[in-house]
Design a protein around this motif. Structure first.
Motif, short mmCIF file in Angstrom:
data_model
loop_
_atom_site.label_atom_id
_atom_site.label_comp_id
_atom_site.label_asym_id
_atom_site.label_seq_id
_atom_site.Cartn_x
_atom_site.Cartn_y
_atom_site.Cartn_z
N LYS A 102 0.84 -1.19 0.00
CA LYS A 102 0.00 0.00 0.00
C LYS A 102 0.89 1.25 0.00
CE LYS A 102 -3.66 -2.17 2.78
NZ LYS A 102 -4.40 -2.72 1.72
N ALA A 103 0.30 2.35 -0.45
CA ALA A 103 0.98 3.64 -0.42
C ALA A 103 -0.05 4.72 -0.16
CB ALA A 103 1.69 3.92 -1.74
N GLN A 104 0.37 5.79 0.49
CA GLN A 104 -0.51 6.95 0.67
C GLN A 104 0.35 8.20 0.73
OE1 GLN A 104 -3.91 6.82 3.27
NE2 GLN A 104 -3.64 8.96 3.85
N GLY A 105 -0.10 9.24 0.04
CA GLY A 105 0.64 10.49 0.06
C GLY A 105 -0.09 11.58 -0.68
N GLN A 126 7.65 15.24 -0.53
CA GLN A 126 7.84 14.60 0.78
C GLN A 126 7.87 13.10 0.57
OE1 GLN A 126 8.03 16.38 3.84
NE2 GLN A 126 8.21 18.10 2.44
N LYS A 127 8.59 12.41 1.42
CA LYS A 127 8.64 10.96 1.33
C LYS A 127 7.22 10.39 1.39
CE LYS A 127 10.89 6.95 3.43
NZ LYS A 127 11.27 6.35 2.18
N GLY A 128 6.89 9.57 0.42
CA GLY A 128 5.57 8.96 0.37
C GLY A 128 4.62 9.63 -0.61
N ASP A 129 4.97 10.82 -1.12
CA ASP A 129 4.11 11.50 -2.08
C ASP A 129 3.91 10.64 -3.33
OD1 ASP A 129 3.76 13.67 -0.44
OD2 ASP A 129 5.10 15.00 -1.55
N ILE A 130 2.86 10.95 -4.06
CA ILE A 130 2.48 10.19 -5.24
C ILE A 130 2.49 11.11 -6.45
CG2 ILE A 130 0.58 8.91 -6.32
CD1 ILE A 130 -0.11 7.98 -3.40
N MET A 131 3.23 10.72 -7.48
CA MET A 131 3.29 11.49 -8.71
C MET A 131 2.15 11.03 -9.61
SD MET A 131 6.57 12.06 -11.22
CE MET A 131 7.52 12.94 -9.98
N VAL A 132 1.48 11.99 -10.25
CA VAL A 132 0.38 11.68 -11.15
C VAL A 132 0.68 12.31 -12.50
CG1 VAL A 132 -2.11 11.91 -11.55
CG2 VAL A 132 -1.24 11.67 -9.21
#
Length: 167
Positions: free
Chosen positions: A2-5, A50-56
C-alpha cells in the motif's frame, strides 16, 4: 502493498529528459539524481516533495529515452508511486526493475488534483482520492511484479530467489 501520500500532478508526455535532464546523466547515484528530478518542468519539485508522495501524470508518462535514471530519480526523491493514464513501455519496465511502483488508471490520473491525498492498494489496484472521497480501480500488479517491487527491484528479487535456493 500500500501507499498513501500527497499528489504532485503533471500532464501528458512527460519525457525522461524532463524527469532527469541529460546534463545530470554523468552519475548514477540515486541521491544526486533526486536533487535534479523534474527541475526543468517544476523548479519547486525538489523542495516540495515529501517521502511517500504520489506522482500523477497523463498519457505516455516516461516517454523518450530508455534510461533507468528517470525512475531512479523519481524513487530516490521520495515518491512512493506514479499513477498515469498510460506509461511508455520501457519506462514501465524500468520502473518495475528498480522497484518503483507505478499504476495505470486513466480515471484517477484525470480526476486527481495537485495536492490531493491519495491512497493505493497494489494488491487490488484500488486507488482512493481521500480528499475528494472518490475511488478508482487501476490495473493491479501480478504477484511476481509485486515481489520484484517489494525486493526493491529486480536485482534484489534475484538475490532473494538465489538465497531461497541455497537455504
Amino acid at each position: 502493498m500500500k501507499a498513501q501520500g500527497k499528489a504532485i500532478k503533471y500532464g501528458d508526455n512527460v519525457d525522461t529528459d524532463v524527469i532527469i535532464p541529460a546534463r545530470y546523466l554523468n552519475t548514477s547515484d540515486p541521491n544526486e539524481l533526486a536533487k535534479h528530478c523534474m527541475e526543468d518542468i517544476d523548479t519547486e519539485f525538489v523542495s516540495k516533495v515529501q517521502k511517500g508522495d504520489i506522482m500523477v501524470g497523463g498519457k505516455n508518462f516516461g516517454c523518450g529515452s530508455s534510461r533507468e535514471h528517470a525512475p531512479i530519480a523519481i524513487k530516490a526523491s521520495g515518491i512512493s508511486c506514479v499513477i498515469a493514464e498510460t506509461f511508455a513501455r520501457i519506462f514501465y519496465r524500468n520502473s518495475i526493475n528498480i522497484g518503483l511502483p507505478i499504476i495505470e488508471c486513466p480515471e484517477a490520473a484525470m480526476d486527481i488534483s495537485d495536492g490531493d491525498t491519495v491512497s493505493i492498494d497494489f494488491d487490488t489496484g484500488k486507488i482512493v482520492n481521500v480528499t475528494k472521497n472518490k475511488e478508482y480501480v487501476g490495473v493491479p500488479f501480478p504477484e511476481f511484479m509485486q515481489e520484484i517491487i517489494a525486493a526493491d527491484g529486480l536485482i534484489g528479487y534475484i538475490k532473494k530467489q538465489q538465497g531461497n535456493k541455497e537455504a
